[in-house]
Design an enzyme around this catalytic site. Structure first.
Site, PDB file in Angstrom:
ATOM      1  N   GLU A  60       3.353   1.997   3.552  1.00  0.00           N
ATOM      2  CA  GLU A  60       1.977   2.543   4.353  1.00  0.00           C
ATOM      3  C   GLU A  60       1.312   1.011   5.135  1.00  0.00           C
ATOM      4  O   GLU A  60       0.539   1.695   6.078  1.00  0.00           O
ATOM      5  CB  GLU A  60       1.287   2.837   3.754  1.00  0.00           C
ATOM      6  CG  GLU A  60      -0.225   3.828   4.087  1.00  0.00           C
ATOM      7  CD  GLU A  60      -1.459   4.473   3.253  1.00  0.00           C
ATOM      8  OE1 GLU A  60      -2.087   5.050   4.046  1.00  0.00           O
ATOM      9  OE2 GLU A  60      -0.962   4.661   2.326  1.00  0.00           O
TER      10      GLU A  60
ATOM     11  N   LYS B 286       0.917  -0.976   0.067  1.00  0.00           N
ATOM     12  CA  LYS B 286       0.021  -0.668  -0.069  1.00  0.00           C
ATOM     13  C   LYS B 286       0.993   0.993   0.403  1.00  0.00           C
ATOM     14  O   LYS B 286       1.544   1.692   0.621  1.00  0.00           O
ATOM     15  CB  LYS B 286      -0.829  -0.176   1.130  1.00  0.00           C
ATOM     16  CG  LYS B 286      -1.641   1.019   1.488  1.00  0.00           C
ATOM     17  CD  LYS B 286      -2.770   1.217   2.056  1.00  0.00           C
ATOM     18  CE  LYS B 286      -4.223   1.517   2.386  1.00  0.00           C
ATOM     19  NZ  LYS B 286      -3.921   3.360   1.879  1.00  0.00           N
TER      20      LYS B 286
END
Length: 333
Positions: A184, A38
């Site tokens: 992330e 991500k």
């Protein structure tokens, strides 16, 4: 631009809203999932070909002029016409996605060559939704991914990347890799899932390493000391199931001087005399409040939610012009 030729007629490529992932779920066990990193940026759908590319944000706004360097997506497609789903990221000196850097690009409609040089962006493409006149929305994820890989976009330009999608991997190990590299988090996608535009689905599960939440700016309190005459804190809200705005807390940390100046310039023209909330706000935050029309969306990082649905230990991350205020809702139980 961005047209398919059908029966001698020029047909525009379809406008597609991004499919969204669901958070707060346990890591799925067993096969049937693909795993991706991500990346900390903003979603974008790119539609076009070598004659031109149009970029749209998650809320459907045209952001092509904001990121002119990403027109190379069309060149990378070669002879193909396509609709691609991906994430626009700004890269720091180590080549890692940096949301604070991207903030400096998100609000500039037509950036200068100097700005694009100082803060380069790239598009990380992870899905293929339409190819050469054929919609792929009903195709399973694994087939869409195969067709995306066959386009061989990776490596053609530094501005376009196709991050790997892994099936035979322990997602917990992938989370450790993401943590070690300052990413992330990770996203899991069902291999047999179709693409559902604009829908938040459990076929895609997100596992972020930090807690973030999008909020509506409903007012601000004046600062003191070094912030005298400026914003001291922002008063935040989110919509309940009936559509009413509820107070979810305030945030007074995480701002740069640039952010404070920009926010004041945006909020002063939309001030109003009454609170936009349907419920009460603690007196210590409402007493000197400058209420504003609830139009602007921001993002905060936080530690937890309190039992009465208030953000605890929040810090400001930045504005989210890619979101519409009416879409921001309270967390589900």
């Amino acid at each position: 631009m961005a047209q398919d030729s059908v029966g001698g007629r020029a047909e525009p490529l379809p406008a597609v809203r991004p499919m969204l992932a669901t958070g707060g779920q346990p890591l799925p066990a067993g096969r049937g999932w693909a795993w991706e990193f991500k990346f900390d940026g903003i979603r974008a759908v790119a539609a076009g070909d070598r004659n031109g590319i149009r970029l749209t944000s998650r809320n459907g706004n045209d952001i092509t002029a904001t990121y002119p360097e990403l027109t190379v997506l069309g060149e990378a497609l070669g002879s193909h016409r396509a609709v691609l789903d991906g994430e626009i990221v700004a890269l720091d000196a180590d080549g890692r996605p940096s949301f604070p850097l991207l903030q400096r690009r998100m609000h500039v409609r037509r950036p200068t060559a100097r700005l694009t040089g100082e803060i380069p962006v790239a598009c990380y493409v992870f899905d293929l939704l339409h190819l050469d006149g054929v919609s792929l929305l009903a195709e399973p994820y694994h087939r869409r991914r195969e067709l995306l890989d066959e386009l061989r976009l990776e490596g053609r330009t530094a501005r376009v990347r196709v991050p790997p999608s892994r099936q035979d991997v322990d997602p917990r190990l992938l989370l450790d890799v993401a943590r070690d590299n300052g990413l992330e988090g990770v996203i899991g996608k069902r291999l047999d899932s179709g693409y559902r535009p604009g829908y938040r689905s459990r076929d895609w599960l997100k596992f972020p390493l930090i807690n973030t939440y999008e909020v509506v700016i409903c007012g601000w309190q004046p600062g003191s000391g070094r912030r005298a005459g400026r914003i001291g804190s922002l008063i935040l809200g989110a919509h309940d199931p009936a559509g009413g705005l509820r107070y979810v807390g305030h945030v007074g940390t995480g701002f740069t001087e640039r952010m404070l100046t920009e926010l004041l310039g945006l909020l002063q023209p939309i001030e109003r005399s009454t609170s936009p909330f349907v419920g009460p706000v603690p007196k210590e935050y409402s007493r000197d409040a400058h209420w504003v029309e609830p139009r602007l969306v921001g993002e905060v990082v936080y530690r937890t939610w309190s039992p009465d649905r208030r953000l605890r230990h929040s810090a400001w991350r930045g504005l989210r012009p890619d979101r519409d205020a009416h879409e921001i809702s309270l967390p589900t139980e």
